[in-house]
Design a protein around this motif. Structure first.
Motif, PDB file in Angstrom:
ATOM      1  N   ASN A 112      -7.623 -53.683 -10.876  1.00 20.62           N
ATOM      2  CA  ASN A 112      -7.376 -55.012 -11.420  1.00 20.62           C
ATOM      3  C   ASN A 112      -7.908 -54.904 -12.963  1.00 20.62           C
ATOM      4  O   ASN A 112      -8.598 -56.101 -13.198  1.00 20.62           O
ATOM      5  CB  ASN A 112      -7.699 -56.180 -10.720  1.00 20.62           C
ATOM      6  CG  ASN A 112      -7.071 -56.059  -9.176  1.00 20.62           C
ATOM      7  OD1 ASN A 112      -5.686 -55.557  -9.039  1.00 20.62           O
ATOM      8  ND2 ASN A 112      -7.849 -56.571  -8.276  1.00 20.62           N
ATOM      9  N   GLY A 113      -7.813 -54.071 -13.570  1.00 17.62           N
ATOM     10  CA  GLY A 113      -8.601 -53.818 -14.775  1.00 17.62           C
ATOM     11  C   GLY A 113      -9.556 -52.701 -14.797  1.00 17.62           C
ATOM     12  O   GLY A 113      -9.615 -52.078 -13.743  1.00 17.62           O
ATOM     13  N   VAL A 114     -10.348 -52.765 -15.756  1.00 19.66           N
ATOM     14  CA  VAL A 114     -11.509 -51.614 -15.769  1.00 19.66           C
ATOM     15  C   VAL A 114     -12.782 -52.323 -15.410  1.00 19.66           C
ATOM     16  O   VAL A 114     -13.263 -53.350 -15.881  1.00 19.66           O
ATOM     17  CB  VAL A 114     -11.768 -51.256 -17.146  1.00 19.66           C
ATOM     18  CG1 VAL A 114     -12.975 -50.050 -17.105  1.00 19.66           C
ATOM     19  CG2 VAL A 114     -10.506 -50.391 -17.912  1.00 19.66           C
ATOM     20  N   ARG A 115     -13.536 -51.678 -14.321  1.00 14.68           N
ATOM     21  CA  ARG A 115     -14.516 -52.199 -14.081  1.00 14.68           C
ATOM     22  C   ARG A 115     -15.812 -51.248 -14.358  1.00 14.68           C
ATOM     23  O   ARG A 115     -15.703 -50.121 -14.473  1.00 14.68           O
ATOM     24  CB  ARG A 115     -14.586 -52.033 -12.012  1.00 14.68           C
ATOM     25  CG  ARG A 115     -13.629 -53.099 -11.703  1.00 14.68           C
ATOM     26  CD  ARG A 115     -13.828 -54.300 -11.763  1.00 14.68           C
ATOM     27  NE  ARG A 115     -12.795 -55.208 -11.062  1.00 14.68           N
ATOM     28  CZ  ARG A 115     -12.835 -56.350 -10.336  1.00 14.68           C
ATOM     29  NH1 ARG A 115     -14.031 -56.879 -10.141  1.00 14.68           N
ATOM     30  NH2 ARG A 115     -11.725 -56.890  -9.950  1.00 14.68           N
ATOM     31  N   ARG A 116     -17.076 -51.672 -14.627  1.00 14.78           N
ATOM     32  CA  ARG A 116     -18.048 -50.873 -15.202  1.00 14.78           C
ATOM     33  C   ARG A 116     -19.358 -51.303 -13.961  1.00 14.78           C
ATOM     34  O   ARG A 116     -19.489 -52.450 -13.643  1.00 14.78           O
ATOM     35  CB  ARG A 116     -18.490 -51.458 -16.443  1.00 14.78           C
ATOM     36  CG  ARG A 116     -19.716 -50.664 -17.079  1.00 14.78           C
ATOM     37  CD  ARG A 116     -20.039 -51.044 -18.559  1.00 14.78           C
ATOM     38  NE  ARG A 116     -20.346 -52.434 -18.692  1.00 14.78           N
ATOM     39  CZ  ARG A 116     -20.629 -53.098 -19.856  1.00 14.78           C
ATOM     40  NH1 ARG A 116     -20.677 -52.105 -21.079  1.00 14.78           N
ATOM     41  NH2 ARG A 116     -20.962 -54.189 -19.904  1.00 14.78           N
ATOM     42  N   MET A 117     -20.111 -50.203 -13.816  1.00 18.03           N
ATOM     43  CA  MET A 117     -21.150 -50.399 -12.948  1.00 18.03           C
ATOM     44  C   MET A 117     -22.328 -49.350 -13.125  1.00 18.03           C
ATOM     45  O   MET A 117     -22.164 -48.475 -13.321  1.00 18.03           O
ATOM     46  CB  MET A 117     -20.719 -50.226 -11.345  1.00 18.03           C
ATOM     47  CG  MET A 117     -21.793 -50.145 -10.294  1.00 18.03           C
ATOM     48  SD  MET A 117     -20.918 -49.771  -8.672  1.00 18.03           S
ATOM     49  CE  MET A 117     -22.482 -49.659  -7.608  1.00 18.03           C
ATOM     50  N   ASP A 118     -23.668 -49.987 -13.216  1.00 14.85           N
ATOM     51  CA  ASP A 118     -24.528 -49.081 -13.467  1.00 14.85           C
ATOM     52  C   ASP A 118     -24.958 -48.319 -12.127  1.00 14.85           C
ATOM     53  O   ASP A 118     -24.876 -48.869 -10.821  1.00 14.85           O
ATOM     54  CB  ASP A 118     -25.783 -50.001 -13.741  1.00 14.85           C
ATOM     55  CG  ASP A 118     -26.953 -48.946 -14.231  1.00 14.85           C
ATOM     56  OD1 ASP A 118     -27.331 -48.993 -15.378  1.00 14.85           O
ATOM     57  OD2 ASP A 118     -27.853 -48.848 -13.446  1.00 14.85           O
ATOM     58  N   THR A 119     -25.468 -47.270 -12.263  1.00 15.23           N
ATOM     59  CA  THR A 119     -25.597 -46.315 -10.986  1.00 15.23           C
ATOM     60  C   THR A 119     -26.617 -46.865 -10.194  1.00 15.23           C
ATOM     61  O   THR A 119     -26.986 -46.403  -9.093  1.00 15.23           O
ATOM     62  CB  THR A 119     -26.004 -44.825 -11.304  1.00 15.23           C
ATOM     63  OG1 THR A 119     -26.832 -44.782 -12.356  1.00 15.23           O
ATOM     64  CG2 THR A 119     -24.819 -44.433 -11.923  1.00 15.23           C
ATOM     65  N   GLY A 120     -27.533 -47.782 -10.823  1.00 22.38           N
ATOM     66  CA  GLY A 120     -28.881 -48.201 -10.135  1.00 22.38           C
ATOM     67  C   GLY A 120     -28.554 -49.613  -9.518  1.00 22.38           C
ATOM     68  O   GLY A 120     -29.371 -49.913  -8.725  1.00 22.38           O
ATOM     69  N   ALA A 121     -27.069 -49.912  -9.751  1.00 22.90           N
ATOM     70  CA  ALA A 121     -26.954 -51.310  -9.199  1.00 22.90           C
ATOM     71  C   ALA A 121     -26.883 -51.484  -7.634  1.00 22.90           C
ATOM     72  O   ALA A 121     -26.522 -50.407  -6.899  1.00 22.90           O
ATOM     73  CB  ALA A 121     -25.533 -51.775  -9.461  1.00 22.90           C
ATOM     74  N   SER A 122     -27.034 -52.636  -7.097  1.00 22.15           N
ATOM     75  CA  SER A 122     -27.184 -52.994  -5.601  1.00 22.15           C
ATOM     76  C   SER A 122     -25.698 -53.715  -5.072  1.00 22.15           C
ATOM     77  O   SER A 122     -25.849 -53.431  -3.870  1.00 22.15           O
ATOM     78  CB  SER A 122     -28.315 -53.939  -5.133  1.00 22.15           C
ATOM     79  OG  SER A 122     -29.470 -53.456  -5.782  1.00 22.15           O
ATOM     80  N   ASN A 123     -24.794 -53.876  -5.899  1.00 18.27           N
ATOM     81  CA  ASN A 123     -23.659 -54.286  -5.487  1.00 18.27           C
ATOM     82  C   ASN A 123     -22.596 -53.968  -6.288  1.00 18.27           C
ATOM     83  O   ASN A 123     -22.848 -53.571  -7.613  1.00 18.27           O
ATOM     84  CB  ASN A 123     -23.776 -55.937  -5.415  1.00 18.27           C
ATOM     85  CG  ASN A 123     -24.685 -56.280  -4.454  1.00 18.27           C
ATOM     86  OD1 ASN A 123     -24.592 -56.382  -3.340  1.00 18.27           O
ATOM     87  ND2 ASN A 123     -25.903 -56.731  -4.922  1.00 18.27           N
ATOM     88  N   LEU A 124     -21.537 -53.906  -5.957  1.00 15.76           N
ATOM     89  CA  LEU A 124     -20.205 -53.505  -6.739  1.00 15.76           C
ATOM     90  C   LEU A 124     -20.018 -54.667  -7.886  1.00 15.76           C
ATOM     91  O   LEU A 124     -20.467 -55.835  -7.414  1.00 15.76           O
ATOM     92  CB  LEU A 124     -18.782 -53.673  -5.774  1.00 15.76           C
ATOM     93  CG  LEU A 124     -18.805 -52.341  -5.086  1.00 15.76           C
ATOM     94  CD1 LEU A 124     -17.596 -52.690  -3.984  1.00 15.76           C
ATOM     95  CD2 LEU A 124     -18.740 -51.043  -5.493  1.00 15.76           C
ATOM     96  N   PRO A 125     -19.555 -54.230  -8.903  1.00 15.19           N
ATOM     97  CA  PRO A 125     -19.276 -55.428  -9.900  1.00 15.19           C
ATOM     98  C   PRO A 125     -18.165 -56.483  -9.438  1.00 15.19           C
ATOM     99  O   PRO A 125     -17.238 -56.132  -9.034  1.00 15.19           O
ATOM    100  CB  PRO A 125     -18.700 -54.429 -11.214  1.00 15.19           C
ATOM    101  CG  PRO A 125     -18.069 -53.498 -10.653  1.00 15.19           C
ATOM    102  CD  PRO A 125     -19.067 -52.920  -9.316  1.00 15.19           C
TER     103      PRO A 125
END
Length: 321
Positions: free
Chosen positions: A268-281
């Motif tokens: 639903n668009g472009v999502r961005r996420m850090d590889t160290g994140a604890s949750n999905l954006p």
């Protein structure tokens, strides 16, 4: 020459790179080498009108039909993906059962490798060897890049889609209805392991810590939840597992930036996420608005994001930067 490869499901690139309004060039003007982006245009199924476009950073122009212009023949039916290695471009045709090999800088045809069943993606394993996945074959095809010929097969007993190589391993996704990542030793060409993941793993990337990230879309029937999974390539064990909140979620096109720290995907668009994140954006990085985002690419030299807009899948599409 720095290039990224973006796919679009319609005959020709039509409109603009957002913000710079480049000139659209058809075959009347010569294709110019230099830094830029290749865009594969799939064309209409069974129409044989797939094509290749090139956006030049140097001239800010888009050159359409570049392969046809140079080689005086159409590219083929449904060009699906493209790989570049050692000065050569390898264009895979999902519906033509072939691979076109051309010089990277001027796109002059070198040879056409035929009778390769529904090739999807190519991965260069070092030296003069490459692996090609297949939608309809149960084997990965081994290519000899010196002779541009098939040198063997690796029987997976299932179809294959995304593939990434790391050191002496190649990771191959069993996509169509599958839930396995097959591990191949690239020295012996033998399957050494399999990793159970979510349903239909469709894209994969390697991060800076050599973790394998796998995006599983949950299947076209939407009966299973999509997942984003991180696998330790040293142990081939899953270390992180993120489940999308709705069974109707169907993320695609996992990409990573040049430093291997930031993931991007379409949902639903472009999502961005850090590889160290604890949750999905939870939010959208780039809104889809009135577009129909189809494929996503990240330029490894400057981290610019390119997205293709398929519009209605019939008329000429657009690529957005």
């Amino acid at each position: 020459m720095h290039k990224i490869l973006i796919l679009i499901m319609i005959p020709l690139l039509y409109s603009c790179i957002r913000e710079i309004n480049p000139v659209i060039i058809d075959i009347e003007e010569t294709y110019l080498a230099g830094e830029g982006v290749f865009i594969l245009n799939e064309g209409n199924f069974r129409s044989g009108n797939g094509s290749l476009s090139f956006f030049s950073y140097d001239s800010l122009k888009i050159f359409n039909h570049v392969f046809q212009d140079i080689n005086n023949r159409p590219l083929g039916d449904v060009p699906y993906s493209m790989g570049i290695d050692a000065g050569m471009a390898y264009i895979l045709f999902n519906n033509s059962d072939k691979i076109e090999v051309a010089e990277r800088n001027d796109l002059k045809s070198v040879t056409t490798m035929k009778k390769i069943v529904s090739p999807r993606y190519i991965s260069f394993t070092g030296g003069t060897k490459a692996y090609v996945t297949s939608l309809y074959s149960d084997s990965v095809t081994i290519l000899d890049l010196l002779s541009n010929s098939v040198s063997g097969f690796i029987n997976l007993k299932k179809s294959s889609e995304a593939i990434v190589a790391l050191s002496t391993k190649a990771y191959v996704a069993n996509w169509a209805g599958g839930n396995k990542i097959m591990v191949i030793n690239t020295v012996t060409d033998q399957v050494t392991d399999s990793i159970e993941v979510g349903i239909e793993p469709e894209s994969m990337v390697i991060d800076k810590s050599e973790m394998l990230w796998v995006l599983c879309n949950g299947g076209w029937k939407r009966e299973n939840f999509a997942e984003l999974i991180a696998i330790n390539t040293g142990t081939n064990k899953i270390e992180k597992r993120f489940t999308f909140p709705s069974v109707t979620d169907s993320p695609t096109c996992l990409q990573i930036n040049d430093t291997g720290e930031t993931l991007y995907y379409l949902h639903n668009g472009v999502r961005r996420m850090d590889t160290g994140a604890s949750n999905l954006p939870s939010g959208v990085f780039i809104s889809e608005q009135n577009h129909v985002f189809y494929k996503l690419g990240v330029n490894p030299s400057n981290n610019q994001i390119f997205v293709t807009d398929a519009l209605d899948y019939v008329q000429k599409g657009r690529v957005i930067r």
